[in-house]
Motif scaffolding. Structure first.
Motif, PDB file in Angstrom:
ATOM      1  N   LEU A  40       0.815  -1.213   0.000  1.00  0.00           N
ATOM      2  CA  LEU A  40       0.000   0.000   0.000  1.00  0.00           C
ATOM      3  C   LEU A  40       0.850   1.265   0.000  1.00  0.00           C
ATOM      4  O   LEU A  40       0.412   2.316  -0.498  1.00  0.00           O
ATOM      5  CB  LEU A  40      -0.935   0.001   1.212  1.00  0.00           C
ATOM      6  N   ALA A  41       2.044   1.179   0.569  1.00  0.00           N
ATOM      7  CA  ALA A  41       2.920   2.354   0.616  1.00  0.00           C
ATOM      8  C   ALA A  41       3.660   2.582  -0.692  1.00  0.00           C
ATOM      9  O   ALA A  41       4.259   3.642  -0.894  1.00  0.00           O
ATOM     10  CB  ALA A  41       3.918   2.205   1.760  1.00  0.00           C
ATOM     11  N   ALA A  42       3.632   1.593  -1.573  1.00  0.00           N
ATOM     12  CA  ALA A  42       4.340   1.710  -2.850  1.00  0.00           C
ATOM     13  C   ALA A  42       3.651   2.731  -3.753  1.00  0.00           C
ATOM     14  O   ALA A  42       2.428   2.879  -3.708  1.00  0.00           O
ATOM     15  CB  ALA A  42       4.401   0.348  -3.535  1.00  0.00           C
ATOM     16  N   PRO A  43       4.419   3.426  -4.581  1.00  0.00           N
ATOM     17  CA  PRO A  43       3.801   4.401  -5.490  1.00  0.00           C
ATOM     18  C   PRO A  43       3.054   3.712  -6.631  1.00  0.00           C
ATOM     19  O   PRO A  43       3.438   2.638  -7.074  1.00  0.00           O
ATOM     20  CB  PRO A  43       5.012   5.176  -6.032  1.00  0.00           C
ATOM     21  N   GLY A  44       1.991   4.342  -7.071  1.00  0.00           N
ATOM     22  CA  GLY A  44       1.241   3.800  -8.201  1.00  0.00           C
ATOM     23  C   GLY A  44       0.166   2.832  -7.771  1.00  0.00           C
ATOM     24  O   GLY A  44       0.301   2.131  -6.765  1.00  0.00           O
ATOM     25  N   PRO A  45      -0.929   2.754  -8.531  1.00  0.00           N
ATOM     26  CA  PRO A  45      -2.037   1.854  -8.191  1.00  0.00           C
ATOM     27  C   PRO A  45      -1.751   0.416  -8.617  1.00  0.00           C
ATOM     28  O   PRO A  45      -0.954   0.169  -9.508  1.00  0.00           O
ATOM     29  CB  PRO A  45      -3.203   2.439  -9.000  1.00  0.00           C
ATOM     30  N   MET A  46      -2.434  -0.518  -7.962  1.00  0.00           N
ATOM     31  CA  MET A  46      -2.377  -1.925  -8.338  1.00  0.00           C
ATOM     32  C   MET A  46      -3.814  -2.441  -8.332  1.00  0.00           C
ATOM     33  O   MET A  46      -4.588  -2.126  -7.414  1.00  0.00           O
ATOM     34  CB  MET A  46      -1.508  -2.718  -7.369  1.00  0.00           C
ATOM     35  N   HIS A  47      -4.175  -3.203  -9.320  1.00  0.00           N
ATOM     36  CA  HIS A  47      -5.543  -3.716  -9.399  1.00  0.00           C
ATOM     37  C   HIS A  47      -5.864  -4.485  -8.115  1.00  0.00           C
ATOM     38  O   HIS A  47      -5.062  -5.314  -7.654  1.00  0.00           O
ATOM     39  CB  HIS A  47      -5.696  -4.632 -10.611  1.00  0.00           C
ATOM     40  N   PRO A  48      -7.032  -4.232  -7.516  1.00  0.00           N
ATOM     41  CA  PRO A  48      -7.380  -4.872  -6.240  1.00  0.00           C
ATOM     42  C   PRO A  48      -7.295  -6.398  -6.267  1.00  0.00           C
ATOM     43  O   PRO A  48      -6.856  -7.017  -5.286  1.00  0.00           O
ATOM     44  CB  PRO A  48      -8.817  -4.401  -5.984  1.00  0.00           C
ATOM     45  N   VAL A  49      -7.718  -7.013  -7.378  1.00  0.00           N
ATOM     46  CA  VAL A  49      -7.666  -8.476  -7.461  1.00  0.00           C
ATOM     47  C   VAL A  49      -6.223  -8.967  -7.468  1.00  0.00           C
ATOM     48  O   VAL A  49      -5.873  -9.941  -6.797  1.00  0.00           O
ATOM     49  CB  VAL A  49      -8.414  -8.983  -8.718  1.00  0.00           C
ATOM     50  N   LEU A  50      -5.367  -8.271  -8.202  1.00  0.00           N
ATOM     51  CA  LEU A  50      -3.953  -8.651  -8.253  1.00  0.00           C
ATOM     52  C   LEU A  50      -3.266  -8.375  -6.917  1.00  0.00           C
ATOM     53  O   LEU A  50      -2.405  -9.151  -6.476  1.00  0.00           O
ATOM     54  CB  LEU A  50      -3.250  -7.907  -9.390  1.00  0.00           C
TER      55      LEU A  50
END
Length: 303
Positions: A40-50
């Protein structure tokens, strides 16, 4: 196959309960939380399922490590009161079932991470599992009182893996989070080892209190608490985190060191209850949960 447990007139299948116990769910909860914070602290979004699949892969990898650890140490666990009722020493599971379960879970977790995230995160997950099983469990733990110091790296991987799952790259902040858990592990675990020292002695495990004695262990706890505090504050000092995280790290780390002082300065024979050690052990768990929560809060709501 797992044996059955009889409760009154009803026979209950023990398979899923004992297999679940092999994964060390309490340890897994901390692994999952720190990994999630790294992601969560990483920059950029990630798809919730992934993202969910990546965290699940880390949880399964941690469970596999716990299962293989218990498979290898079943004989030692039988000699210690704290672990004698685990599924293998208690006879509720046979070793082959535990081995197959652990290996299968490990392989599945790595492949799941590969498909959900990237090969870098999958490789780090594989390394963390192999490090815990081969380096810590099989090599370090039965041979050296520094087992927890070096072996602490195994438990420090999750936030780094979570970050890499989201970004595919390694950055200074997750490396510092890795270092924080690495330095947190000795005072956390040695505080526990002080009040279960007799168990480790009975099993012949060269934990620090057994080999070096209580006095040396207490000094090491205080030493590691101080350098851990410096590592906790470092992200703020280096500009990698904001004031919300920084002040949380300062206050919590000061409390950690203050709780470590009576442990470090205490001498053997001052009483058998070991209340300072138990307070430090309990606080150390809350410390990591709150501090990693502050990492995410600082990222989402920077001051």
């Amino acid at each position: 196959m797992a044996q059955s447990l009889t409760h009154g007139a009803m026979t209950l299948p023990a398979d899923w309960r004992d297999l679940f116990a092999l994964t060390k769910p309490r340890v897994m909860s901390l692994v999952v939380f720190t990994a999630l914070c790294g992601l969560l602290a990483a920059p950029g979004p990630m798809h919730p399922v992934l993202a969910f699949s990546s965290i699940l892969a880390i949880a399964l990898g941690a469970g596999a490590s716990g299962a293989l650890n218990q498979w290898y140490e079943a004989g030692l666990d039988a000699k210690m009161k704290r672990t004698a009722n685990r599924p293998l020493p208690a006879g509720r599971l046979d070793p082959q079932t535990a081995l197959h379960f652990g290996v299968g879970l490990a392989a599945f977790s790595v492949f799941l991470m590969l498909f959900a995230a990237n090969w870098q995160a999958a490789a780090l997950l594989a390394v963390s599992i192999l490090f815990y099983v081969l380096v810590y469990t099989m090599w370090l733990k039965p041979r050296t009182p520094q087992n927890i110091v070096i072996g602490g790296a195994a438990g420090a991987f999750p936030p780094l893996i979570g970050w890499v799952a989201a970004t595919g790259t390694i950055a200074p902040l997750p490396v510092l989070l890795f270092l924080l858990i690495f330095l947190w592990t000795p005072p956390h675990f040695w505080a526990l080892a002080l009040f279960v020292r007799s168990d480790y002695a009975a099993a012949g495990i060269p934990m620090m209190p057994v080999v070096a004695g209580e006095r040396a262990t207490r000094r090491q706890i205080l030493f590691y608490a101080i350098i851990m505090a410096a590592a906790a504050i470092a992200p703020w000092v280096l500009g990698l985190a904001g004031a919300l995280y920084g002040w949380t790290a300062v206050l919590l780390s000061a409390a950690f060191v203050l709780l470590s002082v009576p442990v470090g300065l205490r001498t053997a024979g001052e009483g058998d209850r070991m209340q300072p050690e138990k307070r430090l052990f309990a606080f150390s768990i809350a410390y990591l949960f709150i501090l990693f929560g502050a990492v995410v809060a600082d990222h989402l709501w920077p001051l």
